[in-house]
Design a protein around this motif. Structure first.
Motif, PDB file in Angstrom:
ATOM      1  N   PRO A 130       0.827  -1.200   0.000  1.00 16.72           N
ATOM      2  CA  PRO A 130       0.000   0.000   0.000  1.00 16.72           C
ATOM      3  C   PRO A 130       0.865   1.255   0.000  1.00 16.72           C
ATOM      4  CG  PRO A 130      -0.742  -1.563   1.669  1.00 16.72           C
ATOM      5  CD  PRO A 130       0.572  -2.059   1.153  1.00 16.72           C
ATOM      6  N   LEU A 131       0.332   2.300  -0.593  1.00 20.98           N
ATOM      7  CA  LEU A 131       0.984   3.592  -0.497  1.00 20.98           C
ATOM      8  C   LEU A 131       0.944   4.049   0.956  1.00 20.98           C
ATOM      9  CD1 LEU A 131      -0.676   5.319  -3.592  1.00 20.98           C
ATOM     10  CD2 LEU A 131       1.537   4.176  -3.503  1.00 20.98           C
ATOM     11  N   ARG A 132       1.939   4.810   1.354  1.00 23.40           N
ATOM     12  CA  ARG A 132       1.970   5.350   2.711  1.00 23.40           C
ATOM     13  C   ARG A 132       1.668   6.845   2.658  1.00 23.40           C
ATOM     14  NH1 ARG A 132       6.216   3.546   6.851  1.00 23.40           N
ATOM     15  NH2 ARG A 132       4.443   2.621   7.920  1.00 23.40           N
ATOM     16  N   LYS A 133       1.133   7.345   3.751  1.00 23.35           N
ATOM     17  CA  LYS A 133       0.735   8.751   3.790  1.00 23.35           C
ATOM     18  C   LYS A 133       1.200   9.395   5.082  1.00 23.35           C
ATOM     19  CE  LYS A 133      -3.297  11.816   3.502  1.00 23.35           C
ATOM     20  NZ  LYS A 133      -4.767  11.886   3.345  1.00 23.35           N
ATOM     21  N   VAL A 134       1.707  10.615   4.955  1.00 24.72           N
ATOM     22  CA  VAL A 134       2.106  11.421   6.099  1.00 24.72           C
ATOM     23  C   VAL A 134       1.691  12.856   5.805  1.00 24.72           C
ATOM     24  CG1 VAL A 134       4.405  11.900   5.194  1.00 24.72           C
ATOM     25  CG2 VAL A 134       4.035  11.980   7.655  1.00 24.72           C
ATOM     26  N   ALA A 135       1.493  13.646   6.830  1.00 21.81           N
ATOM     27  CA  ALA A 135       1.063  15.029   6.635  1.00 21.81           C
ATOM     28  C   ALA A 135       2.004  15.982   7.356  1.00 21.81           C
ATOM     29  CB  ALA A 135      -0.364  15.226   7.144  1.00 21.81           C
ATOM     30  N   GLY A 197      -0.519  16.924   2.415  1.00 15.05           N
ATOM     31  CA  GLY A 197      -0.708  15.486   2.528  1.00 15.05           C
ATOM     32  C   GLY A 197       0.158  14.785   1.499  1.00 15.05           C
ATOM     33  N   VAL A 198       1.119  13.995   1.962  1.00 21.07           N
ATOM     34  CA  VAL A 198       2.083  13.343   1.067  1.00 21.07           C
ATOM     35  C   VAL A 198       1.766  11.857   1.000  1.00 21.07           C
ATOM     36  CG1 VAL A 198       4.509  12.903   0.586  1.00 21.07           C
ATOM     37  CG2 VAL A 198       3.826  15.036   1.718  1.00 21.07           C
ATOM     38  N   ILE A 199       1.567  11.353  -0.209  1.00 25.20           N
ATOM     39  CA  ILE A 199       1.293   9.940  -0.453  1.00 25.20           C
ATOM     40  C   ILE A 199       2.378   9.424  -1.389  1.00 25.20           C
ATOM     41  CG2 ILE A 199      -0.362   8.265  -1.363  1.00 25.20           C
ATOM     42  CD1 ILE A 199      -2.550  10.399  -0.873  1.00 25.20           C
ATOM     43  N   ASP A 205       8.615   6.150  -6.570  1.00 29.67           N
ATOM     44  CA  ASP A 205       8.314   6.297  -7.996  1.00 29.67           C
ATOM     45  C   ASP A 205       6.879   6.760  -8.212  1.00 29.67           C
ATOM     46  OD1 ASP A 205       7.244   3.896  -7.115  1.00 29.67           O
ATOM     47  OD2 ASP A 205       7.514   2.892  -9.039  1.00 29.67           O
ATOM     48  N   MET A 206       6.027   6.583  -7.209  1.00 30.15           N
ATOM     49  CA  MET A 206       4.707   7.209  -7.188  1.00 30.15           C
ATOM     50  C   MET A 206       4.709   8.186  -6.023  1.00 30.15           C
ATOM     51  SD  MET A 206       1.953   4.245  -8.149  1.00 30.15           S
ATOM     52  CE  MET A 206       2.371   3.170  -6.786  1.00 30.15           C
ATOM     53  N   PHE A 207       4.486   9.452  -6.322  1.00 26.05           N
ATOM     54  CA  PHE A 207       4.680  10.490  -5.307  1.00 26.05           C
ATOM     55  C   PHE A 207       3.679  11.607  -5.549  1.00 26.05           C
ATOM     56  CE2 PHE A 207       6.712  14.290  -3.564  1.00 26.05           C
ATOM     57  CZ  PHE A 207       7.129  13.840  -2.318  1.00 26.05           C
ATOM     58  N   PHE A 208       2.855  11.887  -4.545  1.00 28.84           N
ATOM     59  CA  PHE A 208       1.801  12.881  -4.692  1.00 28.84           C
ATOM     60  C   PHE A 208       1.733  13.758  -3.444  1.00 28.84           C
ATOM     61  CE2 PHE A 208       0.591   8.752  -6.427  1.00 28.84           C
ATOM     62  CZ  PHE A 208       0.648   9.048  -7.782  1.00 28.84           C
ATOM     63  N   VAL A 209       1.513  15.031  -3.666  1.00 24.90           N
ATOM     64  CA  VAL A 209       1.347  15.971  -2.560  1.00 24.90           C
ATOM     65  C   VAL A 209       0.088  16.789  -2.815  1.00 24.90           C
ATOM     66  CG1 VAL A 209       2.344  17.848  -1.217  1.00 24.90           C
ATOM     67  CG2 VAL A 209       3.855  16.145  -2.276  1.00 24.90           C
ATOM     68  N   ASN A 210      -0.829  16.766  -1.855  1.00 28.10           N
ATOM     69  CA  ASN A 210      -2.006  17.623  -1.899  1.00 28.10           C
ATOM     70  C   ASN A 210      -1.795  18.785  -0.940  1.00 28.10           C
ATOM     71  OD1 ASN A 210      -3.608  16.146  -3.755  1.00 28.10           O
ATOM     72  ND2 ASN A 210      -4.102  14.670  -2.152  1.00 28.10           N
ATOM     73  N   GLU A 244      12.705  13.520  -3.203  1.00 28.82           N
ATOM     74  CA  GLU A 244      13.642  13.597  -2.085  1.00 28.82           C
ATOM     75  C   GLU A 244      13.784  15.026  -1.566  1.00 28.82           C
ATOM     76  OE1 GLU A 244      14.171  12.113  -4.937  1.00 28.82           O
ATOM     77  OE2 GLU A 244      14.538   9.994  -4.489  1.00 28.82           O
ATOM     78  N   ARG A 245      13.869  15.992  -2.479  1.00 27.16           N
ATOM     79  CA  ARG A 245      14.057  17.385  -2.062  1.00 27.16           C
ATOM     80  C   ARG A 245      12.761  17.976  -1.494  1.00 27.16           C
ATOM     81  NH1 ARG A 245      18.904  19.592  -3.671  1.00 27.16           N
ATOM     82  NH2 ARG A 245      18.061  21.702  -3.490  1.00 27.16           N
ATOM     83  N   ILE A 246      11.620  17.542  -2.028  1.00 31.63           N
ATOM     84  CA  ILE A 246      10.346  17.995  -1.457  1.00 31.63           C
ATOM     85  C   ILE A 246      10.205  17.479  -0.031  1.00 31.63           C
ATOM     86  CG2 ILE A 246       7.839  17.708  -1.586  1.00 31.63           C
ATOM     87  CD1 ILE A 246       8.118  17.802  -4.642  1.00 31.63           C
ATOM     88  N   LEU A 247      10.518  16.208   0.169  1.00 30.52           N
ATOM     89  CA  LEU A 247      10.435  15.649   1.517  1.00 30.52           C
ATOM     90  C   LEU A 247      11.375  16.376   2.470  1.00 30.52           C
ATOM     91  CD1 LEU A 247      10.197  11.830   0.717  1.00 30.52           C
ATOM     92  CD2 LEU A 247       8.365  13.336   1.514  1.00 30.52           C
ATOM     93  N   ALA A 248      12.579  16.696   1.995  1.00 34.52           N
ATOM     94  CA  ALA A 248      13.524  17.432   2.836  1.00 34.52           C
ATOM     95  C   ALA A 248      12.974  18.811   3.187  1.00 34.52           C
ATOM     96  CB  ALA A 248      14.872  17.547   2.128  1.00 34.52           C
ATOM     97  N   ALA A 249      12.350  19.476   2.207  1.00 35.10           N
ATOM     98  CA  ALA A 249      11.790  20.808   2.458  1.00 35.10           C
ATOM     99  C   ALA A 249      10.646  20.752   3.461  1.00 35.10           C
ATOM    100  CB  ALA A 249      11.316  21.426   1.144  1.00 35.10           C
ATOM    101  N   LEU A 250       9.918  19.630   3.468  1.00 38.40           N
ATOM    102  CA  LEU A 250       8.806  19.466   4.400  1.00 38.40           C
ATOM    103  C   LEU A 250       9.244  18.845   5.724  1.00 38.40           C
ATOM    104  CD1 LEU A 250       6.030  18.162   1.956  1.00 38.40           C
ATOM    105  CD2 LEU A 250       6.265  20.475   2.887  1.00 38.40           C
ATOM    106  N   GLY A 251      10.508  18.456   5.810  1.00 33.10           N
ATOM    107  CA  GLY A 251      10.994  17.851   7.044  1.00 33.10           C
ATOM    108  C   GLY A 251      10.496  16.436   7.262  1.00 33.10           C
TER     109      GLY A 251
END
Length: 260
Positions: A130-135, A197-199, A205-210, A244-251
């Protein structure tokens, strides 16, 4: 559509009209002219309710807006099902108002005379988990977030969420990899905050941000990219355009998604 559905909407209505409404919501009106098949399917039910199911991971989250919009047009509730995580999550929408339900989605569909396709996993190795989600929520602290979710009747038991105050904002995660609708709920309850919301899949390879404010999705970042999302597409998040850089920017640690 022959892929494993990731989301579904159960709604009254005439199937042909529902298909037109969903095509418009997902901005797919021109796909037929280009020979591209739809990323969703309307499955007629045995009564007033019918199932709309979608298999494109880029459309994850579309079920909320579709259900919300359709609920404003009918007297009965409209149900949205998120199948990207296990257990599946179910929401009910009445005249645009959200309620999180604790029901089995297959039993709900059966009671409404609808058929949901089987939940067997696809053979594609990148989709076996399953995809994982964090906010990440800006402008709020852990105690306030916990209280807001509790006041909203959040369905998860105490201790489900892991709240971490970081320099970037409040990070909301869970050991199960599912934070449900916490990002949406917090943005609704606290309209001045900005929520992300990051999924993502384990290898990103599948990466989505709402991007959410006031309970509405005001921007959607997707990799692989697409230009037919039901909400405005954005090319970057905080000036970054790689996972990777988006995740770093969001901590948010990239390792969190690698749940082997």
């Amino acid at each position: 559509m022959n892929r494993w559905p990731l989301w579904a909407v159960l709604t009254p209505g005439e199937p042909a009209r529902l298909e037109r409404r969903v095509r418009a919501a997902l901005m797919l009106e021109g796909d037929e002219e280009h020979g591209k098949g739809p990323s969703f399917e309307v499955i007629p039910g045995r009564g007033r309710y019918h199932a709309i199911v979608g298999a494109d991971s880029s459309d994850v989250g579309a079920e909320f807006q579709i259900a919300k919009d359709l609920s404003r047009e009918v007297d009965e509730p409209v149900y949205a099902i998120d199948r990207g995580n296990d257990p599946w999550a179910v929401t009910s929408w009445r005249k645009g108002v959200l309620e999180v339900l604790e029901v089995d989605p297959e039993s709900l569909a059966e009671s409404l005379g609808c058929l949901l396709p089987g939940r067997e996993l696809p053979s594609d190795s990148s989709s076996k988990r399953p995809l994982r989600k964090v906010a990440l929520v800006e402008g709020i602290r852990a105690q306030e977030a916990s209280r807001a979710l509790e006041d909203a009747g959040d369905p998860f038991p105490p201790g489900h969420y892991r709240f971490e105050d970081t320099p970037q904002g409040l990070r909301v995660s869970s050991e199960t990899g599912d934070v449900g609708f916490a990002d949406i709920t917090l943005s609704e309850r606290l309209p001045d905050v900005m929520a992300y919301g990051v999924i993502a899949s384990p290898n990103l390879d599948m990466f989505f941000v709402n991007v959410l404010r006031g309970g509405e999705c005001i921007g959607h970042f997707a990799l692989p990219p697409r230009d037919d999302s039901f909400v405005p597409a954005v090319r970057d998040i905080k000036g970054e355009n790689s996972p990777e850089r988006i995740l770093a920017a969001l901590g948010i640690p990239a390792e969190w998604f690698r749940n082997e």
